[in-house]
Design a protein around this motif. Structure first.
Motif, PDB file in Angstrom:
ATOM      1  N   MET A 198     -30.604   2.605 -54.164  1.00  0.00           N
ATOM      2  CA  MET A 198     -29.763   1.419 -54.009  1.00  0.00           C
ATOM      3  C   MET A 198     -30.177   0.422 -55.074  1.00  0.00           C
ATOM      4  O   MET A 198     -31.362   0.255 -55.341  1.00  0.00           O
ATOM      5  N   THR A 199     -29.205  -0.232 -55.703  1.00  0.00           N
ATOM      6  CA  THR A 199     -29.512  -1.247 -56.711  1.00  0.00           C
ATOM      7  C   THR A 199     -28.858  -2.563 -56.316  1.00  0.00           C
ATOM      8  O   THR A 199     -27.742  -2.592 -55.797  1.00  0.00           O
ATOM      9  N   PHE A 200     -29.604  -3.630 -56.572  1.00  0.00           N
ATOM     10  CA  PHE A 200     -29.153  -4.978 -56.267  1.00  0.00           C
ATOM     11  C   PHE A 200     -29.381  -5.839 -57.499  1.00  0.00           C
ATOM     12  O   PHE A 200     -30.436  -5.755 -58.130  1.00  0.00           O
ATOM     13  N   THR A 201     -28.432  -6.679 -57.841  1.00  0.00           N
ATOM     14  CA  THR A 201     -28.559  -7.603 -58.963  1.00  0.00           C
ATOM     15  C   THR A 201     -28.600  -9.019 -58.409  1.00  0.00           C
ATOM     16  O   THR A 201     -27.727  -9.410 -57.625  1.00  0.00           O
ATOM     17  N   THR A 202     -29.609  -9.772 -58.824  1.00  0.00           N
ATOM     18  CA  THR A 202     -29.761 -11.130 -58.311  1.00  0.00           C
ATOM     19  C   THR A 202     -28.644 -12.021 -58.823  1.00  0.00           C
ATOM     20  O   THR A 202     -28.161 -11.865 -59.944  1.00  0.00           O
TER      21      THR A 202
ATOM     22  N   ARG B 286     -32.443  -6.765 -61.733  1.00  0.00           N
ATOM     23  CA  ARG B 286     -31.848  -5.645 -61.007  1.00  0.00           C
ATOM     24  C   ARG B 286     -32.989  -4.902 -60.310  1.00  0.00           C
ATOM     25  O   ARG B 286     -33.915  -4.411 -60.950  1.00  0.00           O
ATOM     26  N   PHE B 287     -32.906  -4.863 -58.988  1.00  0.00           N
ATOM     27  CA  PHE B 287     -33.909  -4.192 -58.163  1.00  0.00           C
ATOM     28  C   PHE B 287     -33.382  -2.819 -57.776  1.00  0.00           C
ATOM     29  O   PHE B 287     -32.240  -2.693 -57.320  1.00  0.00           O
ATOM     30  N   SER B 288     -34.194  -1.795 -57.940  1.00  0.00           N
ATOM     31  CA  SER B 288     -33.843  -0.430 -57.546  1.00  0.00           C
ATOM     32  C   SER B 288     -34.726  -0.042 -56.366  1.00  0.00           C
ATOM     33  O   SER B 288     -35.954  -0.053 -56.479  1.00  0.00           O
ATOM     34  N   LEU B 289     -34.092   0.300 -55.247  1.00  0.00           N
ATOM     35  CA  LEU B 289     -34.826   0.638 -54.033  1.00  0.00           C
ATOM     36  C   LEU B 289     -34.377   2.002 -53.528  1.00  0.00           C
ATOM     37  O   LEU B 289     -33.181   2.312 -53.539  1.00  0.00           O
ATOM     38  N   HIS B 290     -35.324   2.807 -53.081  1.00  0.00           N
ATOM     39  CA  HIS B 290     -35.008   4.101 -52.476  1.00  0.00           C
ATOM     40  C   HIS B 290     -34.949   3.922 -50.966  1.00  0.00           C
ATOM     41  O   HIS B 290     -35.868   3.366 -50.364  1.00  0.00           O
ATOM     42  N   HIS B 291     -33.862   4.366 -50.378  1.00  0.00           N
ATOM     43  CA  HIS B 291     -33.690   4.266 -48.926  1.00  0.00           C
ATOM     44  C   HIS B 291     -33.018   5.548 -48.439  1.00  0.00           C
ATOM     45  O   HIS B 291     -31.890   5.849 -48.831  1.00  0.00           O
ATOM     46  N   LYS B 292     -33.719   6.308 -47.596  1.00  0.00           N
ATOM     47  CA  LYS B 292     -33.181   7.551 -47.025  1.00  0.00           C
ATOM     48  C   LYS B 292     -32.616   8.460 -48.119  1.00  0.00           C
ATOM     49  O   LYS B 292     -31.438   8.832 -48.093  1.00  0.00           O
ATOM     50  N   ASP B 293     -33.431   8.793 -49.097  1.00  0.00           N
ATOM     51  CA  ASP B 293     -33.048   9.684 -50.203  1.00  0.00           C
ATOM     52  C   ASP B 293     -31.869   9.175 -51.014  1.00  0.00           C
ATOM     53  O   ASP B 293     -31.136   9.941 -51.629  1.00  0.00           O
TER      54      ASP B 293
END
Length: 125
Positions: free
Chosen positions: A88-92, A78-85
């Motif tokens: 966002m989380t993505f699971t492979t 699970r990747f956690s990314l910050h975008h424009k405050d």
């Protein structure tokens, strides 16, 4: 680091006879210390192990934005990314290409098919 995308860098210690060396490996370089005699320089050896015992996970090279999870006995990330405050989380779902991570020094590129946890859409990550 080749096997685990959760690693940003890694330390290593090798002992040969009475010589101890500390190694640091990341995607940009590999560094090694001059050997020290761990039998006669035990104050520094004790300090080294004390420091490694008290350092945080991030200080040991673990990336806090990637979490290893198990889904139906399979390892996913699970990747956690910050975008424009916004977080966002993505699971492979599956790896698409991981051969870029095989090199000890280099970009370590990995590409996954992933699911956006908010929208459910499938994306390449």
């Amino acid at each position: 680091m080749r096997e685990d995308p959760c690693r940003r860098f890694a330390y290593g210690i090798t002992i040969e006879n009475t010589n101890l060396r500390l190694w640091l490996s990341n995607r940009a370089f590999l560094a090694v210390t001059e050997p020290i005699n761990f039998l006669s320089d035990f104050d520094n050896v004790i300090s080294l192990f004390y420091l490694f015992g008290s350092i945080t996970d991030v200080g040991l090279g673990w990336d806090p934005t990637i979490e290893r999870i198990s889904i139906q006995d399979e390892t996913h990330y699970r990747f956690s990314l910050h975008h424009k405050d916004r977080l966002m989380t993505f699971t492979t779902i599956r790896p698409i290409a991981t051969y870029g991570a095989d090199s000890m020094v280099g970009r370590g590129t990995r590409v996954y098919e992933a699911r956006d946890d908010d929208t459910g859409k499938t994306v390449a990550l």
